[in-house]
Design a protein around this motif. Structure first.
Motif, PDB file in Angstrom:
ATOM      1  N   ILE A   1      12.333  -0.770   3.110  1.00 34.46           N
ATOM      2  CA  ILE A   1      11.694   0.503   2.759  1.00 34.46           C
ATOM      3  C   ILE A   1      10.714   1.010   3.803  1.00 34.46           C
ATOM      4  O   ILE A   1      10.326   2.180   3.757  1.00 34.46           O
ATOM      5  CB  ILE A   1      10.951   0.396   1.409  1.00 34.46           C
ATOM      6  N   THR A   2      10.290   0.170   4.746  1.00 38.91           N
ATOM      7  CA  THR A   2       9.351   0.656   5.754  1.00 38.91           C
ATOM      8  C   THR A   2      10.095   1.500   6.774  1.00 38.91           C
ATOM      9  O   THR A   2      11.255   1.259   7.083  1.00 38.91           O
ATOM     10  CB  THR A   2       8.624  -0.512   6.439  1.00 38.91           C
ATOM     11  N   VAL A   3       9.408   2.504   7.296  1.00 41.20           N
ATOM     12  CA  VAL A   3      10.041   3.544   8.113  1.00 41.20           C
ATOM     13  C   VAL A   3       9.821   3.252   9.594  1.00 41.20           C
ATOM     14  O   VAL A   3       8.690   3.328  10.078  1.00 41.20           O
ATOM     15  CB  VAL A   3       9.461   4.929   7.762  1.00 41.20           C
ATOM     16  N   PRO A   4      10.880   2.926  10.355  1.00 38.29           N
ATOM     17  CA  PRO A   4      10.703   2.571  11.761  1.00 38.29           C
ATOM     18  C   PRO A   4      10.910   3.730  12.732  1.00 38.29           C
ATOM     19  O   PRO A   4      11.069   3.524  13.919  1.00 38.29           O
ATOM     20  CB  PRO A   4      11.798   1.514  11.967  1.00 38.29           C
ATOM     21  N   HIS A   5      10.921   4.971  12.245  1.00 42.00           N
ATOM     22  CA  HIS A   5      11.270   6.118  13.092  1.00 42.00           C
ATOM     23  C   HIS A   5      10.145   6.424  14.076  1.00 42.00           C
ATOM     24  O   HIS A   5       9.049   6.827  13.685  1.00 42.00           O
ATOM     25  CB  HIS A   5      11.546   7.332  12.217  1.00 42.00           C
ATOM     26  N   THR A   6      10.395   6.235  15.377  1.00 37.84           N
ATOM     27  CA  THR A   6       9.411   6.549  16.406  1.00 37.84           C
ATOM     28  C   THR A   6      10.118   6.635  17.746  1.00 37.84           C
ATOM     29  O   THR A   6      11.318   6.388  17.840  1.00 37.84           O
ATOM     30  CB  THR A   6       8.288   5.489  16.440  1.00 37.84           C
TER      31      THR A   6
ATOM     32  N   LEU B   1      -0.523   6.368   7.587  1.00 39.06           N
ATOM     33  CA  LEU B   1      -1.281   6.670   6.374  1.00 39.06           C
ATOM     34  C   LEU B   1      -0.568   7.664   5.468  1.00 39.06           C
ATOM     35  O   LEU B   1      -0.780   7.661   4.252  1.00 39.06           O
ATOM     36  CB  LEU B   1      -2.660   7.223   6.748  1.00 39.06           C
ATOM     37  N   ILE B   2       0.281   8.517   6.046  1.00 40.27           N
ATOM     38  CA  ILE B   2       0.970   9.507   5.215  1.00 40.27           C
ATOM     39  C   ILE B   2       1.903   8.850   4.209  1.00 40.27           C
ATOM     40  O   ILE B   2       2.292   9.476   3.220  1.00 40.27           O
ATOM     41  CB  ILE B   2       1.770  10.507   6.076  1.00 40.27           C
ATOM     42  N   TYR B   3       2.274   7.591   4.443  1.00 41.65           N
ATOM     43  CA  TYR B   3       3.151   6.886   3.512  1.00 41.65           C
ATOM     44  C   TYR B   3       2.368   6.065   2.488  1.00 41.65           C
ATOM     45  O   TYR B   3       2.965   5.440   1.620  1.00 41.65           O
ATOM     46  CB  TYR B   3       4.100   5.963   4.282  1.00 41.65           C
ATOM     47  N   PHE B   4       1.037   6.038   2.605  1.00 44.53           N
ATOM     48  CA  PHE B   4       0.209   5.223   1.725  1.00 44.53           C
ATOM     49  C   PHE B   4      -0.234   6.011   0.503  1.00 44.53           C
ATOM     50  O   PHE B   4      -0.455   7.225   0.576  1.00 44.53           O
ATOM     51  CB  PHE B   4      -1.032   4.727   2.475  1.00 44.53           C
ATOM     52  N   ALA B   5      -0.391   5.305  -0.596  1.00 48.32           N
ATOM     53  CA  ALA B   5      -1.030   5.886  -1.766  1.00 48.32           C
ATOM     54  C   ALA B   5      -2.511   6.125  -1.444  1.00 48.32           C
ATOM     55  O   ALA B   5      -3.079   5.453  -0.575  1.00 48.32           O
ATOM     56  CB  ALA B   5      -0.881   4.952  -2.963  1.00 48.32           C
ATOM     57  N   PRO B   6      -3.170   7.078  -2.112  1.00 45.41           N
ATOM     58  CA  PRO B   6      -4.548   7.435  -1.744  1.00 45.41           C
ATOM     59  C   PRO B   6      -5.531   6.270  -1.745  1.00 45.41           C
ATOM     60  O   PRO B   6      -6.306   6.109  -0.798  1.00 45.41           O
ATOM     61  CB  PRO B   6      -4.922   8.489  -2.793  1.00 45.41           C
ATOM     62  N   THR B   7      -5.512   5.441  -2.787  1.00 39.16           N
ATOM     63  CA  THR B   7      -6.492   4.347  -2.850  1.00 39.16           C
ATOM     64  C   THR B   7      -6.266   3.315  -1.747  1.00 39.16           C
ATOM     65  O   THR B   7      -7.215   2.955  -1.031  1.00 39.16           O
ATOM     66  CB  THR B   7      -6.463   3.680  -4.233  1.00 39.16           C
ATOM     67  N   PRO B   8      -5.038   2.803  -1.541  1.00 37.64           N
ATOM     68  CA  PRO B   8      -4.832   1.894  -0.406  1.00 37.64           C
ATOM     69  C   PRO B   8      -5.145   2.531   0.943  1.00 37.64           C
ATOM     70  O   PRO B   8      -5.625   1.852   1.853  1.00 37.64           O
ATOM     71  CB  PRO B   8      -3.344   1.530  -0.517  1.00 37.64           C
TER      72      PRO B   8
ATOM     73  N   VAL C   1      -5.629   8.408  14.317  1.00 38.17           N
ATOM     74  CA  VAL C   1      -4.573   8.484  13.315  1.00 38.17           C
ATOM     75  C   VAL C   1      -3.672   9.661  13.656  1.00 38.17           C
ATOM     76  O   VAL C   1      -3.927  10.409  14.603  1.00 38.17           O
ATOM     77  CB  VAL C   1      -5.161   8.620  11.895  1.00 38.17           C
ATOM     78  N   GLY C   2      -2.588   9.831  12.896  1.00 38.62           N
ATOM     79  CA  GLY C   2      -1.637  10.887  13.195  1.00 38.62           C
ATOM     80  C   GLY C   2      -2.206  12.279  12.989  1.00 38.62           C
ATOM     81  O   GLY C   2      -3.203  12.471  12.287  1.00 38.62           O
ATOM     82  N   ALA C   3      -1.531  13.259  13.611  1.00 38.26           N
ATOM     83  CA  ALA C   3      -2.002  14.640  13.534  1.00 38.26           C
ATOM     84  C   ALA C   3      -2.074  15.142  12.101  1.00 38.26           C
ATOM     85  O   ALA C   3      -2.896  15.989  11.769  1.00 38.26           O
ATOM     86  CB  ALA C   3      -1.084  15.542  14.356  1.00 38.26           C
ATOM     87  N   SER C   4      -1.218  14.621  11.235  1.00 38.04           N
ATOM     88  CA  SER C   4      -1.185  15.078   9.846  1.00 38.04           C
ATOM     89  C   SER C   4      -2.070  14.251   8.935  1.00 38.04           C
ATOM     90  O   SER C   4      -2.075  14.468   7.726  1.00 38.04           O
ATOM     91  CB  SER C   4       0.253  15.019   9.320  1.00 38.04           C
ATOM     92  N   GLU C   5      -2.844  13.316   9.495  1.00 38.95           N
ATOM     93  CA  GLU C   5      -3.576  12.367   8.661  1.00 38.95           C
ATOM     94  C   GLU C   5      -5.085  12.551   8.704  1.00 38.95           C
ATOM     95  O   GLU C   5      -5.819  11.759   8.122  1.00 38.95           O
ATOM     96  CB  GLU C   5      -3.220  10.940   9.083  1.00 38.95           C
ATOM     97  N   VAL C   6      -5.570  13.596   9.394  1.00 41.43           N
ATOM     98  CA  VAL C   6      -7.008  13.820   9.441  1.00 41.43           C
ATOM     99  C   VAL C   6      -7.535  14.374   8.127  1.00 41.43           C
ATOM    100  O   VAL C   6      -8.718  14.638   7.996  1.00 41.43           O
ATOM    101  CB  VAL C   6      -7.380  14.782  10.591  1.00 41.43           C
ATOM    102  N   VAL C   7      -6.645  14.547   7.144  1.00 44.05           N
ATOM    103  CA  VAL C   7      -7.088  15.040   5.837  1.00 44.05           C
ATOM    104  C   VAL C   7      -7.861  13.985   5.073  1.00 44.05           C
ATOM    105  O   VAL C   7      -8.585  14.297   4.141  1.00 44.05           O
ATOM    106  CB  VAL C   7      -5.880  15.496   5.001  1.00 44.05           C
TER     107      VAL C   7
ATOM    108  N   GLY D   1       0.798  -1.219   0.000  1.00 42.82           N
ATOM    109  CA  GLY D   1       0.000   0.000   0.000  1.00 42.82           C
ATOM    110  C   GLY D   1       0.828   1.264   0.000  1.00 42.82           C
ATOM    111  O   GLY D   1       0.292   2.365  -0.128  1.00 42.82           O
ATOM    112  N   LEU D   2       2.148   1.146   0.151  1.00 48.44           N
ATOM    113  CA  LEU D   2       3.010   2.317   0.262  1.00 48.44           C
ATOM    114  C   LEU D   2       3.213   2.985  -1.092  1.00 48.44           C
ATOM    115  O   LEU D   2       3.344   2.315  -2.117  1.00 48.44           O
ATOM    116  CB  LEU D   2       4.366   1.929   0.841  1.00 48.44           C
ATOM    117  N   ALA D   3       3.265   4.311  -1.066  1.00 44.81           N
ATOM    118  CA  ALA D   3       3.619   5.086  -2.253  1.00 44.81           C
ATOM    119  C   ALA D   3       5.090   5.452  -2.143  1.00 44.81           C
ATOM    120  O   ALA D   3       5.516   6.031  -1.140  1.00 44.81           O
ATOM    121  CB  ALA D   3       2.765   6.348  -2.348  1.00 44.81           C
ATOM    122  N   ILE D   4       5.872   5.124  -3.139  1.00 45.31           N
ATOM    123  CA  ILE D   4       7.316   5.302  -3.014  1.00 45.31           C
ATOM    124  C   ILE D   4       7.738   6.763  -3.049  1.00 45.31           C
ATOM    125  O   ILE D   4       8.893   7.079  -2.737  1.00 45.31           O
ATOM    126  CB  ILE D   4       8.074   4.525  -4.107  1.00 45.31           C
TER     127      ILE D   4
END
Length: 466
Positions: A64-69, A201-208, A228-234, A15-18
């Motif tokens: 490619i998955t992002v483990p930063h937390t 979700l910010i790393y996902f393509a819109p459809t996935p 969801v994250g603060a930047s993902e309520v869009v 589901g990730l958008a590169i």
């Protein structure tokens, strides 16, 4: 540049958008190394190998998955989660942490539950097998635990310069591999009381991303919550979930069927109440006077109020072309600097929906909301900008100002403290804006003013202690 074949494989598999969050750079480097070591001379042959759900595909996913937390990431949103836990019906709570990375968030929720004396069962999942092994070990660096409150440090034992999660706390958290493109893992009682999926979700393509939200909606119980994250309520809420405000933060709620039509929608617009200034007039403003008025840069001294005639006459907002980010940003800046603040907000908002992982977009949306007088919306957008790029110091500056307007003095002071101790880096933005150009030129004045504020606060505290 990543081949379309490989990009399609990644999106189908995860589901990730590169093009989000630097994924393409990591992907190109990994694939080039793997092709050399495996003796592949064409991307087609490598994609054929990785396309089968075997070890090579898993190695690709892990790369490619992002483990930063870290522990207690976004404490304001965690306070909202704490409130949701405390207000839930009596009994054990089933919590799913989706996209848990190295486990800090799952253990954070377990700490919160212990503190408020709620029994919880936390299931944390990720598609990356490497980070899951680290999560199960529960051993972390000092950097990862830097924000853990003093009362919760009892769950961490220091050994050889590392911090180990207490076995009692770990016993309430389980980790499992799960791909978010697959059906959700089964909940202990058929549905999850709380699903937490922050900064995924910010790393996902819109459809996935839309499909994932729909799966979350089916997996959460009636009366349950999705955070969801603060930047993902869009993202648009899927059928069955309502976007509501809890403790001034937006969360998704699945109302009981008999309440589904009467739950209030969140108030996303409107003027905040007047609050006293953070700094006494006798001491002076918190920031250099040359910045605060900034009317030439488009920041009004007072919140903008538009009449019906103004609204009818303002420039219509055209749909954003997602492929032309710089031009779209420039158009928003033009509206802003002409004083058409509502039109600028609409333009930036459309752009944020098209590019939710671009910190610069959220920065300008937050500044526009601040100029309009909507401090709550400004703070939300500015937090999203900082979440995506911690070096975006103008977002920190305006976030402090927004907190002042909201009367949140402690939070404002914390932001000023961060600016005071930081070496503010030169800004590298894709677009040019008068307000940012002014801040860029005066960044040292911004930092020095924040330092003066911190020193004055310390002096006041000392006087009170005498």
């Amino acid at each position: 540049m990543t081949a379309p074949l490989l990009a399609n494989l990644i999106e189908r598999a995860t589901g990730l958008a590169i093009d989000r969050g630097g994924v393409s750079t990591m992907l190109d480097r990994f694939v080039a190394d793997r092709m050399r070591s495996l003796g592949h001379t064409s991307i087609e042959s490598y994609v054929a190998l990785a396309g089968s759900s075997g070890p090579e595909q898993q190695a690709l996913i892990d790369a490619i998955t992002v483990p930063h937390t870290w522990f207690y990431r976004d404490p304001e949103q965690l306070r909202t989660i704490e409130h949701l836990m405390a207000a839930a019906p009596p009994g054990p709570l089933a919590i799913w942490v989706a996209g848990c990375a190295t486990g800090e968030e799952a253990y954070t929720l377990a700490m919160i539950a212990r503190r408020i004396e709620r029994q919880v069962s936390v299931v944390a999942t990720d598609v990356n097998e490497t980070v899951l092994k680290a999560a199960q070990r529960g051993v972390y660096s000092a950097l990862a635990v830097r924000d853990v409150p003093e009362d919760d440090r009892r769950w961490l034992a220091q050994r050889d310069g590392k911090f180990v999660v207490d076995f009692t706390l770990r016993s309430g958290v389980s980790f499992a591999r799960h791909n978010l493109v697959d059906p959700p893992p089964p909940a202990p009682r058929g549905a999850w009381d709380l699903i937490v999926c922050r900064n995924v979700l910010i790393y996902f393509a819109p459809t996935p991303a839309s499909r994932l939200l729909a799966r979350f909606a089916r997996a959460v119980r009636e009366g349950g919550w999705l955070v969801v994250g603060a930047s993902e309520v869009v993202f648009e809420p899927p059928p069955g979930l309502e976007l509501v405000s809890s403790d001034s933060r937006l969360v998704l709620h699945r109302p009981p069927r008999h309440l589904a039509t009467v739950l209030p929608r969140p108030k996303l617009r409107g003027m905040p109440p007047t609050v006293p200034p953070l700094i006494d007039p006798a001491i002076g403003p918190a920031i250099a006077p040359t910045i605060a008025p900034a009317t030439a840069a488009g920041i009004p001294r007072e919140p903008v109020r538009m009449s019906a005639g103004d609204t009818a006459a303002r420039t219509p907002v055209k749909p954003v072309n997602p492929d032309d980010l710089v031009s779209a940003l420039g158009r928003g800046h033009g509206l802003f600097e002409q004083g058409e603040i509502l039109a600028a907000i609409e333009a930036y908002d459309q752009l944020a929906r098209a590019h939710p992982s671009i910190a610069e977009v959220w920065l300008f949306l937050g500044i526009a909301h601040y100029a309009h007088g909507n401090a709550e919306a400004a703070a939300s957008a500015l937090r999203a900008s900082l979440c995506l790029d911690a070096t975006m110091w103008p977002a920190g500056f305006y976030l402090a100002r927004a907190y002042e307007r909201l009367g949140r003095r402690a939070d404002a002071l914390q932001q000023y403290d961060l600016i005071a101790v930081a070496e503010l880096p030169p800004l590298t933005l894709q677009s040019s804006s008068a307000v940012i150009n002014e801040l860029r030129a005066l960044r040292h004045d911004v930092r020095n003013a924040a330092r003066r504020l911190t020193a004055e606060r310390t002096a006041r505290a000392r006087r009170l202690l005498k």
